[in-house]
Design a protein around this motif. Structure first.
Motif, PDB file in Angstrom:
ATOM      1  N   VAL A 144      -3.410  -9.880   3.045  1.00 47.43           N
ATOM      2  CA  VAL A 144      -2.954  -8.515   3.307  1.00 47.43           C
ATOM      3  C   VAL A 144      -3.339  -7.583   2.159  1.00 47.43           C
ATOM      4  N   GLY A 145      -3.621  -8.133   0.986  1.00 45.52           N
ATOM      5  CA  GLY A 145      -3.878  -7.350  -0.214  1.00 45.52           C
ATOM      6  C   GLY A 145      -4.865  -6.211  -0.041  1.00 45.52           C
ATOM      7  N   PRO A 146      -6.057  -6.471   0.542  1.00 52.28           N
ATOM      8  CA  PRO A 146      -7.040  -5.379   0.675  1.00 52.28           C
ATOM      9  C   PRO A 146      -6.565  -4.232   1.562  1.00 52.28           C
ATOM     10  N   ARG A 147      -5.529  -4.459   2.363  1.00 54.95           N
ATOM     11  CA  ARG A 147      -5.050  -3.412   3.267  1.00 54.95           C
ATOM     12  C   ARG A 147      -3.849  -2.651   2.702  1.00 54.95           C
ATOM     13  N   LEU A 148      -3.390  -3.037   1.512  1.00 51.55           N
ATOM     14  CA  LEU A 148      -2.260  -2.346   0.918  1.00 51.55           C
ATOM     15  C   LEU A 148      -2.665  -0.962   0.426  1.00 51.55           C
ATOM     16  N   ALA A 149      -1.748  -0.022   0.530  1.00 50.55           N
ATOM     17  CA  ALA A 149      -1.991   1.333   0.043  1.00 50.55           C
ATOM     18  C   ALA A 149      -0.718   1.845  -0.603  1.00 50.55           C
ATOM     19  N   LEU A 150      -0.881   2.672  -1.620  1.00 48.03           N
ATOM     20  CA  LEU A 150       0.258   3.254  -2.318  1.00 48.03           C
ATOM     21  C   LEU A 150       0.480   4.675  -1.833  1.00 48.03           C
ATOM     22  N   GLN A 151       1.690   4.952  -1.380  1.00 46.61           N
ATOM     23  CA  GLN A 151       2.037   6.285  -0.915  1.00 46.61           C
ATOM     24  C   GLN A 151       3.289   6.738  -1.657  1.00 46.61           C
TER      25      GLN A 151
END
Length: 427
Positions: A144-151
């Motif tokens: 899942v790591g490559p799909r994580l995003a910080l908002q």
């Protein structure tokens, strides 16, 4: 002074940037430079959500990118959730994330506080959002790591802080009332309770004022006879507690009380107290061991003359309480002992010991047991004469006894698939 305001906004913006940077590095700082997943890390993260009262159905529906296991032995991360009521009437949830297997030693804590007026949906979404962020340091090492995003929100109402000018001065109020009624051709019953509470809680002070009222009514028809029974239990209790540091507290407790069941027409009581906590109070959601001592006096007037030929008396009293509570990955313990004694006659006392213990023995197997035992030698309030059959059966009068004992035991063993990702709410 415009220049001061501009300077202030600049400082706030810099602080926000630094906070976001710190959050980002806390999530990705341990990621290998190559950007690849940690060696031995799972493709999908398996978590054990240790929170029996949470809305786990909603969480599983919203977080489909992790696996949910029913035992901590099969988890990559053990999520232990504890909660405590806040001064304003909300709840403060503490998430203790404990890494297992390849994540051994990767432990951290997150918190979420719900507002007093929050709806169930608002609370569960805030809970979910906090859980998602707390799992990021582990998810970054999985597929899942490559799909994580910080908002990051714009800050408008996203952070709860104590306002500098609180018109209520930290006071919160609650008015409550409920009633239950049952009517049949041969019997009628009514239960009602209502009251008010006012509380003020700060880091230094804890204050509560609470009047309460309870009313019970029963009427039975048997042959040509009608049996009617009523009982009341009303009162007012209050306390003021002052913090004396991370381990000590002092307070004053008082109450006014009347009860038809206990033969008490009117009772006044005041007791100063001191408490020592072995662990700092800030750790109370996970563990606490406290010792409390109270000493004071009681003035009581009885509804009927007691078995000691008293209708009114003054009773000096002291009490000691010790309590131990702990919530850990292996289970929970909640035990305590309380002893109270009249100082004018030390042979009149009561001593109670009780608790509950839940232990996870091994994968899928847990046991729980508990109970209470009380030695009762201080029933000075018992009225003269024998209780009628109606009073005994309807529990409208306190009876003489030397002890009270209760206990329970249970176990739970579950086996089969360790995964419980699927949600099916049909029927």
């Amino acid at each position: 002074m415009p220049s001061c305001k501009i300077l202030y906004r600049g400082i706030v913006q810099c602080a926000a940037v630094l906070a976001c940077t710190a959050l980002w590095w806390s999530v990705v700082g341990s990621t290998p430079a190559s950007g690849q997943a940690m060696e031995g890390a799972p493709e999908r993260l398996a978590i054990f959500l240790d929170c029996g009262w949470c809305n786990q159905t909603f969480i599983r529906q919203e977080m489909t990118y992790v696996d949910y296991v029913r035992d901590r032995e099969g988890a990559d991360v053990h999520v232990l959730v504890t909660d405590v009521n806040t001064a304003a009437g909300g709840e403060a949830f503490t998430f203790d994330l404990i890494g297992r297997g390849v994540f051994q030693g990767m432990d951290h804590t997150a918190q979420f506080t719900s507002e007093a007026g929050a709806t169930q949906d608002q609370e569960r979404r805030g809970f979910l959002r906090t859980l998602q962020v707390a799992l990021a340091p582990y998810l970054i090492h999985t597929s899942v790591g490559p799909r994580l995003a910080l908002q990051v929100g714009d800050g408008n109402g996203s952070v709860d802080t104590q306002p500098a000018d609180d018109p209520w001065n930290n006071w919160t109020f609650e008015v409550y009332g409920d009633a239950w009624a049952n009517f049949e051709s041969s019997q009628q019953s009514l239960r009602a309770r209502y009251g008010l509470s006012a509380e003020r809680v700060t880091e230094e002070w804890k204050i509560r004022l609470r009047p309460f009222f309870n009313y019970n009514f029963d009427e039975f028809e048997r042959n040509d006879e009608t049996i009617t029974s009523t009982s009341r239990r009303d009162g007012f209790d209050a306390y003021v507690v002052k913090s004396l540091g991370p381990h000590w507290s002092a307070g004053l407790f008082g109450d006014v009380y009347t009860s038809t069941f206990s033969n008490i027409d009117l009772r006044y009581r005041g007791m100063p107290a001191v408490e020592y906590s072995v662990f700092p109070y800030r750790e109370a959601t996970r563990r606490q061991l406290t010792f409390t001592y109270r000493v004071g006096g009681i003035h009581v007037t009885y509804a009927d003359t007691t078995i000691f030929n008293e209708i009114s008396e003054v009773l000096p009293e002291h009490a000691f309480n010790a309590a131990y509570e702990v919530t850990q990955p292996w289970g929970e313990i909640d035990i305590g002992v309380e002893v109270s004694q009249y100082l004018h006659d030390t042979s009149k006392y009561s001593a109670e010991f009780g608790g509950d213990v839940e232990v996870r023995i091994t994968r899928g197997l847990s046991v729980e047991f508990g109970g209470d035992v009380e030695w009762i030698k201080n029933q000075l309030n018992l009225p003269k004469g024998d209780a009628s059959l109606d009073e005994v059966l309807l529990r409208r009068r306190q009876l003489a006894t030397n002890y009270e004992l209760s206990f329970q035991f249970g176990f739970n063993y579950r086996f089969g698939s360790i995964y419980n990702n699927v949600v099916n709410t049909r029927f």
